[in-house]
Design a protein around this motif. Structure first.
Motif, PDB file in Angstrom:
ATOM      1  N   MET A  70       0.843  -1.192   0.000  1.00 42.10           N
ATOM      2  CA  MET A  70       0.000   0.000   0.000  1.00 42.10           C
ATOM      3  C   MET A  70       0.877   1.241   0.000  1.00 42.10           C
ATOM      4  SD  MET A  70      -2.743  -1.417   2.827  1.00 42.10           S
ATOM      5  CE  MET A  70      -4.048  -0.258   2.437  1.00 42.10           C
ATOM      6  N   LEU A  71       0.407   2.283  -0.656  1.00 40.55           N
ATOM      7  CA  LEU A  71       1.237   3.468  -0.863  1.00 40.55           C
ATOM      8  C   LEU A  71       1.491   4.248   0.420  1.00 40.55           C
ATOM      9  CD1 LEU A  71      -0.234   4.815  -4.242  1.00 40.55           C
ATOM     10  CD2 LEU A  71       1.906   3.571  -3.873  1.00 40.55           C
ATOM     11  N   HIS A  72       0.533   4.322   1.313  1.00 40.10           N
ATOM     12  CA  HIS A  72       0.657   5.200   2.474  1.00 40.10           C
ATOM     13  C   HIS A  72       0.591   4.460   3.803  1.00 40.10           C
ATOM     14  CE1 HIS A  72       0.419   8.488  -0.344  1.00 40.10           C
ATOM     15  NE2 HIS A  72      -0.750   8.067  -0.775  1.00 40.10           N
ATOM     16  N   SER A  73       0.739   3.143   3.777  1.00 36.75           N
ATOM     17  CA  SER A  73       0.771   2.377   5.015  1.00 36.75           C
ATOM     18  C   SER A  73       1.482   1.057   4.760  1.00 36.75           C
ATOM     19  CB  SER A  73      -0.654   2.120   5.538  1.00 36.75           C
ATOM     20  OG  SER A  73      -1.402   1.385   4.596  1.00 36.75           O
ATOM     21  N   ASN A  74       1.727   0.296   5.821  1.00 37.51           N
ATOM     22  CA  ASN A  74       2.436  -0.969   5.675  1.00 37.51           C
ATOM     23  C   ASN A  74       1.609  -1.986   4.891  1.00 37.51           C
ATOM     24  OD1 ASN A  74       4.823  -0.319   6.959  1.00 37.51           O
ATOM     25  ND2 ASN A  74       4.073  -0.910   8.975  1.00 37.51           N
ATOM     26  N   PRO A  75       2.270  -2.929   4.228  1.00 34.81           N
ATOM     27  CA  PRO A  75       1.538  -3.982   3.522  1.00 34.81           C
ATOM     28  C   PRO A  75       0.699  -4.805   4.493  1.00 34.81           C
ATOM     29  CG  PRO A  75       3.857  -3.957   2.885  1.00 34.81           C
ATOM     30  CD  PRO A  75       3.731  -3.058   4.072  1.00 34.81           C
ATOM     31  N   ARG A  76      -0.271  -5.507   3.955  1.00 32.00           N
ATOM     32  CA  ARG A  76      -1.055  -6.410   4.773  1.00 32.00           C
ATOM     33  C   ARG A  76      -1.329  -7.691   3.998  1.00 32.00           C
ATOM     34  NH1 ARG A  76      -6.730  -6.093   3.989  1.00 32.00           N
ATOM     35  NH2 ARG A  76      -7.372  -4.564   2.425  1.00 32.00           N
ATOM     36  N   SER A  92      10.491  -3.449  12.708  1.00 34.71           N
ATOM     37  CA  SER A  92      10.229  -2.160  12.071  1.00 34.71           C
ATOM     38  C   SER A  92       8.757  -2.036  11.713  1.00 34.71           C
ATOM     39  CB  SER A  92      11.084  -2.021  10.804  1.00 34.71           C
ATOM     40  OG  SER A  92      10.709  -0.866  10.081  1.00 34.71           O
ATOM     41  N   ARG A  93       8.227  -0.831  11.858  1.00 29.98           N
ATOM     42  CA  ARG A  93       6.848  -0.571  11.439  1.00 29.98           C
ATOM     43  C   ARG A  93       6.781  -0.133   9.984  1.00 29.98           C
ATOM     44  NH1 ARG A  93       4.040   2.686  16.531  1.00 29.98           N
ATOM     45  NH2 ARG A  93       4.338   1.040  18.097  1.00 29.98           N
ATOM     46  N   ASP A  94       7.923   0.136   9.386  1.00 24.56           N
ATOM     47  CA  ASP A  94       7.992   0.631   8.009  1.00 24.56           C
ATOM     48  C   ASP A  94       8.630  -0.441   7.146  1.00 24.56           C
ATOM     49  OD1 ASP A  94       7.904   2.208   5.807  1.00 24.56           O
ATOM     50  OD2 ASP A  94       9.511   3.563   6.414  1.00 24.56           O
ATOM     51  N   TRP A  95       7.827  -1.148   6.339  1.00 20.80           N
ATOM     52  CA  TRP A  95       8.366  -2.236   5.536  1.00 20.80           C
ATOM     53  C   TRP A  95       7.603  -2.382   4.233  1.00 20.80           C
ATOM     54  CZ3 TRP A  95       5.360  -6.809   4.784  1.00 20.80           C
ATOM     55  CH2 TRP A  95       4.216  -6.902   5.586  1.00 20.80           C
ATOM     56  N   TRP A  96       8.191  -3.162   3.318  1.00 20.49           N
ATOM     57  CA  TRP A  96       7.647  -3.344   1.969  1.00 20.49           C
ATOM     58  C   TRP A  96       7.904  -4.790   1.550  1.00 20.49           C
ATOM     59  CZ3 TRP A  96       4.749   0.069  -0.720  1.00 20.49           C
ATOM     60  CH2 TRP A  96       4.544  -0.145  -2.077  1.00 20.49           C
ATOM     61  N   ALA A  97       6.916  -5.405   0.948  1.00 18.86           N
ATOM     62  CA  ALA A  97       7.073  -6.773   0.435  1.00 18.86           C
ATOM     63  C   ALA A  97       7.628  -6.711  -0.983  1.00 18.86           C
ATOM     64  CB  ALA A  97       5.738  -7.506   0.463  1.00 18.86           C
ATOM     65  N   ARG A 108      11.516  -6.112   2.909  1.00 20.42           N
ATOM     66  CA  ARG A 108      12.553  -5.133   3.237  1.00 20.42           C
ATOM     67  C   ARG A 108      12.017  -4.185   4.299  1.00 20.42           C
ATOM     68  NH1 ARG A 108      15.250  -0.087  -0.151  1.00 20.42           N
ATOM     69  NH2 ARG A 108      16.608   0.553   1.565  1.00 20.42           N
ATOM     70  N   SER A 109      12.730  -4.110   5.411  1.00 17.29           N
ATOM     71  CA  SER A 109      12.412  -3.136   6.456  1.00 17.29           C
ATOM     72  C   SER A 109      13.308  -1.917   6.268  1.00 17.29           C
ATOM     73  CB  SER A 109      12.639  -3.745   7.843  1.00 17.29           C
ATOM     74  OG  SER A 109      11.833  -4.887   8.026  1.00 17.29           O
TER      75      SER A 109
END
Length: 351
Positions: A70-76, A92-97, A108-109
């Motif tokens: 998601m562009l403005h929040s963490n993936p789910r 980390s609360r900031d990550w990307w799949a 990646r965190s």
């Protein structure tokens, strides 16, 4: 007084196994219910030998869900069936799949900047140290690295991580590999091509990985055996966001949307009398006739694909659908939302 009715004899466990073996994997809850019948059935379903037989009998792993960047929040993680998958426990609360394959998700965190490999079924999370090259990461891939594995039930074995990014000093593109067996990185290949900001999940065909790079106008091919990189231009007729796919014959394909129709190109390798290039419009699917939504679509975009199945995710202003390339069959898999990128998670589930 009449004697109590005789209980029917128990089925031999071998017969029970043959019956349950043929239960379709479409809904994991069916196997869970079978395991609750009695201890004998539970032991059967939890037996690794039966699990391997079940996987090989059905061959095609089930789509259990997908990771939604998601562009403005963490993936789910969005489940498409009743499954025990749950989000990873990250520091980390900031990550990307980045990628998903062989029962694993590459994450990646950003704070701190590390990679993790997550198994949504077993909930195992393995940290991967930061790679020395490249300095800035754009995308990556994760693969099972077990010799002779058929990839039907990949859980807990060795894996390999491949990352693509930019070297700070000269702006060149680097590809590096990590092995979970050696716990070491190695810089494998580089090219002078500059990367764009849009990076999609990878496609794995044979001994090669394919990445959409340079704002999707080019495809980066990484040879896993030779550790070399090459660049393929997308079809000249197509200038919008598309994606690489594997066609039914195992060749590299490219899918894109033109005037609300899905067009597919197939890549032809160089021959004795011909140069390598795209074969124009090997298939066209008129989406307006197969999508169960009103014709006045505001948005229509390819959001991802299910590797090795000829299936793509199509994001519309109504809902999220999967489309089978061969048959044109459409299925709704999620409600309306803004989908940046979809990473499908496929696996067999047994209690």
């Amino acid at each position: 007084m009449a004697p109590p009715p005789r209980q029917p004899p128990e089925l031999p466990i071998e017969i029970v196994g043959e019956i349950i073996l043929r239960v379709p994997p479409d809904e994991p809850a069916d196997l869970l219910c079978a395991s609750l019948v009695c201890k004998r059935w539970c032991r059967l379903l939890s037996d690794p030998v039966f699990r391997r037989r079940y996987c090989r009998y059905h061959r095609t792993p089930l789509l259990l869900g997908f990771v939604h960047n998601m562009l403005h929040s963490n993936p789910r993680f969005v489940s498409t069936v009743a499954s025990p998958c749950s989000p990873p426990a990250l520091d980390s609360r900031d990550w990307w799949a980045l990628d998903c394959r062989h029962g694993r998700v590459l994450i990646r965190s950003f704070a701190p900047s590390v990679f993790s490999v997550w198994d949504p079924l077993t909930r195992e999370l393995q940290r991967v140290p930061r790679a020395p090259y490249p300095h800035d990461y754009y995308t990556g891939a994760v693969l099972c690295d077990a010799a002779g594995c058929d990839h039907l039930d990949c859980h807990g074995g060795p894996f390999r991580v491949v990352v693509v990014g930019i070297h700070d000093e000269d702006g060149s593109t680097w590809v590096s590999e990590y092995s979970s067996e050696t716990s070491e990185w190695r810089a494998c290949a580089s090219t002078s091509m500059e990367l764009g900001s849009h990076m999609s999940p990878s496609l794995h065909i044979g001994n090669a990985l394919y990445f959409m790079v340079d704002s999707t106008s080019k495809i980066l091919r990484y040879d896993l055996a030779g550790m070399t990189v090459s660049v393929i231009d997308v079809p000249e007729e197509y200038e919008k966001v598309g994606t690489v796919v594997m066609l039914e014959d195992g060749r590299l394909g490219f899918a894109g949307i033109v005037d609300r129709s899905l067009y597919l190109w197939s890549w032809q390798e160089a021959g004795a009398d011909s140069a390598a290039g795209w074969e124009e419009y090997c298939r066209v699917i008129e989406l307006a006739t197969v999508l169960p939504v009103p014709g006045m679509l505001v948005s229509l975009r390819i959001a991802g694909f299910i590797e090795g199945t000829g299936t793509i995710f199509l994001s519309t202003n109504a809902d999220l659908f999967t489309v089978k390339i061969k048959s044109g069959r459409v299925k709704k898999v999620a409600k309306k939302e803004v989908y940046s990128s979809i990473l499908p998670y496929t696996s067999f589930y047994s209690p």
